[in-house]
Design a protein around this motif. Structure first.
Motif, PDB file in Angstrom:
ATOM      1  N   GLY A  72      19.757  10.457 -33.211  1.00  0.00           N
ATOM      2  CA  GLY A  72      20.393  10.461 -31.895  1.00  0.00           C
ATOM      3  C   GLY A  72      19.798  11.472 -30.935  1.00  0.00           C
ATOM      4  N   GLY A  73      18.496  11.758 -31.095  1.00  0.00           N
ATOM      5  CA  GLY A  73      17.867  12.777 -30.256  1.00  0.00           C
ATOM      6  C   GLY A  73      17.219  12.262 -28.987  1.00  0.00           C
ATOM      7  N   GLY A  74      17.293  10.946 -28.742  1.00  0.00           N
ATOM      8  CA  GLY A  74      16.585  10.372 -27.596  1.00  0.00           C
ATOM      9  C   GLY A  74      17.034  10.922 -26.259  1.00  0.00           C
ATOM     10  N   LEU A  75      18.336  10.948 -26.014  1.00  0.00           N
ATOM     11  CA  LEU A  75      18.833  11.434 -24.720  1.00  0.00           C
ATOM     12  C   LEU A  75      18.665  12.945 -24.595  1.00  0.00           C
ATOM     13  CD1 LEU A  75      22.032   9.245 -24.212  1.00  0.00           C
ATOM     14  CD2 LEU A  75      19.801   9.013 -23.117  1.00  0.00           C
ATOM     15  N   THR A  76      18.717  13.653 -25.723  1.00  0.00           N
ATOM     16  CA  THR A  76      18.440  15.090 -25.674  1.00  0.00           C
ATOM     17  C   THR A  76      17.038  15.332 -25.157  1.00  0.00           C
ATOM     18  OG1 THR A  76      19.823  15.304 -27.663  1.00  0.00           O
ATOM     19  CG2 THR A  76      18.562  17.246 -26.983  1.00  0.00           C
ATOM     20  N   ALA A  77      16.085  14.551 -25.662  1.00  0.00           N
ATOM     21  CA  ALA A  77      14.691  14.697 -25.239  1.00  0.00           C
ATOM     22  C   ALA A  77      14.504  14.292 -23.783  1.00  0.00           C
ATOM     23  CB  ALA A  77      13.779  13.864 -26.143  1.00  0.00           C
ATOM     24  N   VAL A  78      15.135  13.194 -23.375  1.00  0.00           N
ATOM     25  CA  VAL A  78      15.015  12.726 -21.987  1.00  0.00           C
ATOM     26  C   VAL A  78      15.552  13.762 -21.012  1.00  0.00           C
ATOM     27  CG1 VAL A  78      15.898  11.041 -20.322  1.00  0.00           C
ATOM     28  CG2 VAL A  78      15.007  10.262 -22.506  1.00  0.00           C
ATOM     29  N   PHE A  79      16.748  14.270 -21.272  1.00  0.00           N
ATOM     30  CA  PHE A  79      17.341  15.241 -20.355  1.00  0.00           C
ATOM     31  C   PHE A  79      16.562  16.558 -20.368  1.00  0.00           C
ATOM     32  CE2 PHE A  79      21.682  13.025 -21.047  1.00  0.00           C
ATOM     33  CZ  PHE A  79      21.309  12.030 -20.160  1.00  0.00           C
ATOM     34  N   SER A  80      16.005  16.921 -21.504  1.00  0.00           N
ATOM     35  CA  SER A  80      15.155  18.111 -21.572  1.00  0.00           C
ATOM     36  C   SER A  80      13.907  17.929 -20.708  1.00  0.00           C
ATOM     37  CB  SER A  80      14.761  18.387 -23.030  1.00  0.00           C
ATOM     38  OG  SER A  80      13.825  19.437 -23.115  1.00  0.00           O
ATOM     39  N   ASP A  81      13.280  16.757 -20.816  1.00  0.00           N
ATOM     40  CA  ASP A  81      12.123  16.450 -19.959  1.00  0.00           C
ATOM     41  C   ASP A  81      12.480  16.597 -18.481  1.00  0.00           C
ATOM     42  OD1 ASP A  81      10.501  15.901 -22.104  1.00  0.00           O
ATOM     43  OD2 ASP A  81      10.321  13.750 -21.711  1.00  0.00           O
ATOM     44  N   ILE A  82      13.633  16.075 -18.115  1.00  0.00           N
ATOM     45  CA  ILE A  82      14.057  16.105 -16.712  1.00  0.00           C
ATOM     46  C   ILE A  82      14.295  17.535 -16.248  1.00  0.00           C
ATOM     47  CG2 ILE A  82      15.935  15.467 -15.151  1.00  0.00           C
ATOM     48  CD1 ILE A  82      16.170  12.850 -16.850  1.00  0.00           C
ATOM     49  N   GLU A  83      14.954  18.338 -17.082  1.00  0.00           N
ATOM     50  CA  GLU A  83      15.162  19.737 -16.724  1.00  0.00           C
ATOM     51  C   GLU A  83      13.836  20.454 -16.481  1.00  0.00           C
ATOM     52  OE1 GLU A  83      18.439  22.371 -18.200  1.00  0.00           O
ATOM     53  OE2 GLU A  83      18.304  20.976 -19.892  1.00  0.00           O
ATOM     54  N   ILE A  84      12.899  20.252 -17.399  1.00  0.00           N
ATOM     55  CA  ILE A  84      11.620  20.972 -17.311  1.00  0.00           C
ATOM     56  C   ILE A  84      10.812  20.508 -16.112  1.00  0.00           C
ATOM     57  CG2 ILE A  84       9.417  21.359 -18.482  1.00  0.00           C
ATOM     58  CD1 ILE A  84      11.000  21.166 -21.150  1.00  0.00           C
ATOM     59  N   LEU A  85      10.669  19.195 -15.942  1.00  0.00           N
ATOM     60  CA  LEU A  85       9.906  18.681 -14.801  1.00  0.00           C
ATOM     61  C   LEU A  85      10.562  19.090 -13.485  1.00  0.00           C
ATOM     62  CD1 LEU A  85       7.638  16.995 -13.579  1.00  0.00           C
ATOM     63  CD2 LEU A  85       9.054  14.942 -13.934  1.00  0.00           C
ATOM     64  N   SER A  86      11.868  18.974 -13.406  1.00  0.00           N
ATOM     65  CA  SER A  86      12.576  19.325 -12.173  1.00  0.00           C
ATOM     66  C   SER A  86      12.398  20.797 -11.826  1.00  0.00           C
ATOM     67  CB  SER A  86      14.066  19.001 -12.301  1.00  0.00           C
ATOM     68  OG  SER A  86      14.267  17.622 -12.482  1.00  0.00           O
ATOM     69  N   ALA A  87      12.443  21.650 -12.844  1.00  0.00           N
ATOM     70  CA  ALA A  87      12.271  23.085 -12.599  1.00  0.00           C
ATOM     71  C   ALA A  87      10.921  23.355 -11.951  1.00  0.00           C
ATOM     72  CB  ALA A  87      12.403  23.859 -13.905  1.00  0.00           C
ATOM     73  N   GLY A 136      23.208  19.231 -27.313  1.00  0.00           N
ATOM     74  CA  GLY A 136      22.114  19.678 -26.449  1.00  0.00           C
ATOM     75  C   GLY A 136      21.985  18.824 -25.203  1.00  0.00           C
ATOM     76  N   ALA A 137      22.205  17.513 -25.350  1.00  0.00           N
ATOM     77  CA  ALA A 137      22.153  16.611 -24.196  1.00  0.00           C
ATOM     78  C   ALA A 137      23.328  16.846 -23.259  1.00  0.00           C
ATOM     79  CB  ALA A 137      22.134  15.156 -24.668  1.00  0.00           C
ATOM     80  N   VAL A 138      24.503  17.079 -23.827  1.00  0.00           N
ATOM     81  CA  VAL A 138      25.692  17.350 -23.004  1.00  0.00           C
ATOM     82  C   VAL A 138      25.506  18.630 -22.205  1.00  0.00           C
ATOM     83  CG1 VAL A 138      28.172  17.784 -23.039  1.00  0.00           C
ATOM     84  CG2 VAL A 138      27.180  16.123 -24.630  1.00  0.00           C
ATOM     85  N   LEU A 139      24.932  19.658 -22.842  1.00  0.00           N
ATOM     86  CA  LEU A 139      24.682  20.918 -22.132  1.00  0.00           C
ATOM     87  C   LEU A 139      23.676  20.722 -21.001  1.00  0.00           C
ATOM     88  CD1 LEU A 139      24.561  23.502 -25.070  1.00  0.00           C
ATOM     89  CD2 LEU A 139      26.369  23.207 -23.375  1.00  0.00           C
ATOM     90  N   SER A 140      22.661  19.889 -21.229  1.00  0.00           N
ATOM     91  CA  SER A 140      21.687  19.606 -20.162  1.00  0.00           C
ATOM     92  C   SER A 140      22.362  18.941 -18.975  1.00  0.00           C
ATOM     93  CB  SER A 140      20.561  18.716 -20.697  1.00  0.00           C
ATOM     94  OG  SER A 140      19.698  19.432 -21.554  1.00  0.00           O
ATOM     95  N   LEU A 141      23.217  17.965 -19.246  1.00  0.00           N
ATOM     96  CA  LEU A 141      23.960  17.310 -18.160  1.00  0.00           C
ATOM     97  C   LEU A 141      24.777  18.325 -17.374  1.00  0.00           C
ATOM     98  CD1 LEU A 141      25.419  13.973 -19.588  1.00  0.00           C
ATOM     99  CD2 LEU A 141      23.726  14.214 -17.787  1.00  0.00           C
ATOM    100  N   GLU A 142      25.396  19.232 -18.095  1.00  0.00           N
ATOM    101  CA  GLU A 142      26.223  20.248 -17.441  1.00  0.00           C
ATOM    102  C   GLU A 142      25.366  21.147 -16.554  1.00  0.00           C
ATOM    103  OE1 GLU A 142      29.805  23.369 -18.659  1.00  0.00           O
ATOM    104  OE2 GLU A 142      28.618  22.371 -20.212  1.00  0.00           O
ATOM    105  N   LYS A 143      24.199  21.563 -17.054  1.00  0.00           N
ATOM    106  CA  LYS A 143      23.302  22.407 -16.259  1.00  0.00           C
ATOM    107  C   LYS A 143      22.872  21.706 -14.982  1.00  0.00           C
ATOM    108  CE  LYS A 143      21.098  24.914 -20.101  1.00  0.00           C
ATOM    109  NZ  LYS A 143      19.807  25.077 -20.819  1.00  0.00           N
ATOM    110  N   MET A 144      22.674  20.400 -15.065  1.00  0.00           N
ATOM    111  CA  MET A 144      22.208  19.646 -13.904  1.00  0.00           C
ATOM    112  C   MET A 144      23.355  19.219 -12.989  1.00  0.00           C
ATOM    113  SD  MET A 144      19.079  17.300 -15.413  1.00  0.00           S
ATOM    114  CE  MET A 144      19.941  16.582 -16.797  1.00  0.00           C
ATOM    115  N   GLY A 145      24.583  19.597 -13.338  1.00  0.00           N
ATOM    116  CA  GLY A 145      25.728  19.223 -12.506  1.00  0.00           C
ATOM    117  C   GLY A 145      26.081  17.762 -12.602  1.00  0.00           C
ATOM    118  N   LEU A 146      25.768  17.121 -13.742  1.00  0.00           N
ATOM    119  CA  LEU A 146      25.997  15.684 -13.887  1.00  0.00           C
ATOM    120  C   LEU A 146      26.973  15.342 -15.005  1.00  0.00           C
ATOM    121  CD1 LEU A 146      22.296  14.433 -13.483  1.00  0.00           C
ATOM    122  CD2 LEU A 146      24.133  14.321 -11.783  1.00  0.00           C
ATOM    123  N   LYS A 147      27.675  16.328 -15.512  1.00  0.00           N
ATOM    124  CA  LYS A 147      28.587  16.062 -16.619  1.00  0.00           C
ATOM    125  C   LYS A 147      29.730  15.134 -16.202  1.00  0.00           C
ATOM    126  CE  LYS A 147      30.999  18.329 -20.444  1.00  0.00           C
ATOM    127  NZ  LYS A 147      31.498  19.602 -21.030  1.00  0.00           N
TER     128      LYS A 147
END
Length: 464
Positions: free
Chosen positions: A296-311, A51-62
């Motif tokens: 290991g859900g910490g970065l998943t949660a962080v990147f999810s927060d960033i996606e939502i706030l950024s949107a 889930g975290a890897v997919l978030s990075l990909e969505k944000m163009g940061l993979k």
């Protein structure tokens, strides 16, 4: 007052650096404040679930995962006594094991290459307010000169980690230490199942491992309790509760790591998100919300927060409308709570389960069966399924499965089966109450997170 910046970000850790790297190319003017930009040595945040890897990909940061020996992780292996089982991630998706510090430096470099990001070396001191008690910026002590300076922006993001200095001003959080992790690096280690995260259930306390470079494996060992363990207690804990359960293929690397010493100890926190919503400020990442790192859900949660706030932020025409900005912050807090509830509940529930022999065995047997239940469970853990109903359903299935197994084995186990069911209810009830808004689990996740509906639209806005 006309500000030089659109956003001031306190903390260039994983949350602050990542949102800077994502928003800066959109032309948003950012002041990024941190007292130190050198590589950090951490023992958690080293496993990215799919889930975290997919978030990075969505944000163009993979691309930030390239160039420093990050390792592919295909799923999990569970080891219990002489039994073992593996669970692949759904749809052949992959996680990543890595050195957290090296990864963070890649993200920082991606952020700082943008002209719209101003790097500030300094320690943030105090949130600045106007006569209406609205946050308008922050004061900081410049690292090189020790001068006190100020930076102003319509929005201040506090992302200064789990020891945040601004939490008391922006949240009602009660932080508790659930346990400690002892971190070791095993060199040239052969794991039972390469390219997998491992969970060892044989001993009285759980320990996990996963690859983080071409020749290194991170081993994390739980030390129960809320008091920092002294050295003699650490050694006794390892000798009694860990060493006897290390697989033969890992024994040589493990013994070498113990001999070299230098292992690190860090507290594991649980803190539900309970923000004080104030105009001009928002919290992000571990400063706002923490869960046990076992899953290991910490970065998943962080990147999810960033996606939502950024949107929400990218849907604004500009940052001059304080009332609209406040509405977006309120929407972010609501959306991110729903989005991350599963991650928080599962992490802390699973840790509690690992301290309960009946439930721990039930988890192993339940997942060992494989099939749809195991796949749905791993999808929740991987951050791929955020439907609250799925998590609650799987936890109930697990408890009933465990109780049924006990009774099938021997009818005299009925008292144990009842205890298992009561223990499961006792574990999950307070977590659901803390994390899931009333009745929200009855609705599909996708319908609740409105921000993702216009994520792609927001990404096309250019403010340069």
């Amino acid at each position: 007052m006309k500000s030089e910046f659109d956003i001031c970000i306190i903390g260039a850790g994983m949350a602050g650096a990542t949102i800077s790297a994502y928003l800066a190319p959109k032309g948003i003017r950012i002041a990024l404040i941190d007292h130190c930009y050198k590589e950090k040595k951490r023992i958690v945040g080293e496993l990215l679930q799919p889930g975290a890897v997919l978030s990075l990909e969505k944000m163009g940061l993979k691309h930030c995962l390239d160039g420093f020996e990050a390792q592919r992780v295909n799923g999990y292996a569970l080891l219990q006594g002489n039994e073992e089982t593996t669970i692949p991630y759904p749809q052949q998706l992959e996680g990543v094991g890595l050195h957290n510090g090296r990864f963070l430096q890649q993200i920082r470099a991606s952020a700082l290459q943008n002209e719209s990001v101003t790097q500030i070396h300094g320690k943030a001191l105090q949130l600045l307010e106007n006569e209406k008690n609205e946050i308008i910026g922050v004061s900081y002590r410049e690292s090189h000169t020790s001068q006190i300076k100020s930076v102003y922006a319509p929005l201040t993001i506090t992302s200064d980690g789990f020891f945040s200095n601004f939490r008391a001003h922006l949240s009602n959080n009660e932080k508790t230490v659930t346990s400690y992790f002892i971190g070791l690096i095993l060199k040239d280690c052969d794991m039972p199942f390469p390219q997998h995260g491992h969970v060892f259930l044989s001993g009285p306390t759980p320990f996990i491992c996963y690859p983080i470079s071409n020749n290194e494996v991170r081993l994390l060992i739980d030390f129960p309790g809320d008091q920092l363990p002294r050295n003699f207690l650490l050694k006794e804990h390892l000798e009694t509760n860990v060493t006897p359960y290390i697989p033969d293929c890992m024994a040589k690397s493990y013994a070498q790591a113990l001999q070299e010493g230098g292992f690190k100890v860090m507290p594991n926190h649980y803190m539900a998100a309970k923000p004080k919503i104030r105009k001009g400020a928002v919290m992000l990442g571990d400063a706002l919300n923490m869960r046990h790192p076992l899953t290991g859900g910490g970065l998943t949660a962080v990147f999810s927060d960033i996606e939502i706030l950024s949107a929400h932020l990218l849907a604004m025409p500009d940052f001059s409308n304080n009332d609209l900005l406040h509405e977006k912050i309120e929407a972010y807090y609501q959306d991110r709570k729903i989005a991350n509830a599963n991650l928080n509940i599962l992490a802390n529930a699973l840790y509690a389960v690992m301290s309960n022999d009946l439930l721990k065995m039930a988890v192993f047997k339940f997942l060992q069966c494989g099939g749809p239940n195991a796949q749905e469970s791993i999808a929740v853990l991987a951050g791929l399924n955020r439907k609250h109903f799925s998590l609650i359903k799987q936890f109930c299935f697990l408890a009933v499965f465990g109780a049924g197994n006990l009774i099938r084995h021997n009818i005299s186990n009925i008292p144990k089966a009842v205890k298992l069911l009561l223990d499961a209810f006792t574990i999950i009830k307070p977590l659901i109450k803390n994390e899931i808004p009333l009745f929200s689990f009855l609705y599909p996740f996708q319908a609740k997170i409105k921000s993702f509906a216009y994520f792609g639209y927001g990404a096309n806005i250019d403010r340069s």
